[in-house]
Design an enzyme around this catalytic site. Structure first.
Site: not given
Length: 141
Positions: A96, A108
Site C-alpha cells: 500500500e 513501485y
C-alpha cells in the site's frame, strides 16, 4: 544490502523518512520482527519490512533516511525483499502506498507493480486531510 539494522535503528530511519504521518515505534518494529512471518532487509540507511503468509508477501513499510535518498537504495531493497520473499514461498506481492507519494508510486510501477485497489482516507496526515492508500500487486516470477 547486508543484515537489517536493529528495531531502534529501523524506528529512527522511519521517523526521519515519514514526517507527514505517525512513524512506527521501536516496540512496533520489535513486535513485527519477533514473528517468524516477518523479515527486514537493508542497512543503517534504508530498509524494507515484509511479511510472508502462505504464498503472499506484503511490503509492510520501506524507508530511506532522507540524507541518503536518490542513491538507488530503495530500488536495491525492492529487489532484495522480493528475492527473499520468493525464497520463503511467496508467489504474489502486495503493498500500500499513499496516493500523494509520487516517488514511491513511480518506484513501485518501475518494479512491475500494478494498482489493484484503493483504501479511502487510509493515511492520517498531521494538520491535513487523510490520504487514500493505493493497493498494488505483483506476481513473482
Amino acid at each position: 544490502m547486508g543484515n537489517a539494522p536493529s528495531p531502534m535503528v529501523l524506528a529512527q530511519i522511519h521517523a526521519a523518512a515519514f514526517t507527514q504521518s505517525r512513524p512506527w515505534s521501536q516496540d512496533e518494529f520489535t513486535a513485527l520482527l519477533d514473528s517468524p512471518l516477518c523479515f527486514a532487509c537493508g542497512d543503517g540507511r534504508s530498509f524494507a519490512l515484509v511479511r510472508v503468509i502462505a504464498d503472499e508477501a506484503e511490503l509492510l513499510t520501506i524507508a530511506t533516511d532522507p540524507a541518503c535518498q536518490r542513491q538507488g537504495l530503495a530500488r536495491a531493497l525492492m529487489q532484495d525483499w522480493q528475492t527473499q520473499a520468493r525464497l520463503r514461498g511467496a508467489k504474489t506481492c502486495f503493498l500500500e502506498v499513499a496516493a500523494d507519494n509520487d516517488a514511491a508510486i513511480g518506484l513501485y510501477l518501475s518494479q512491475g507493480f500494478a494498482r489493484c485497489g484503493c483504501r479511502r482516507g487510509y493515511y492520517a496526515r498531521k494538520n491535513a486531510a487523510s490520504v487514500d492508500a493505493i493497493v498494488m500487486q505483483k506476481e513473482l516470477p
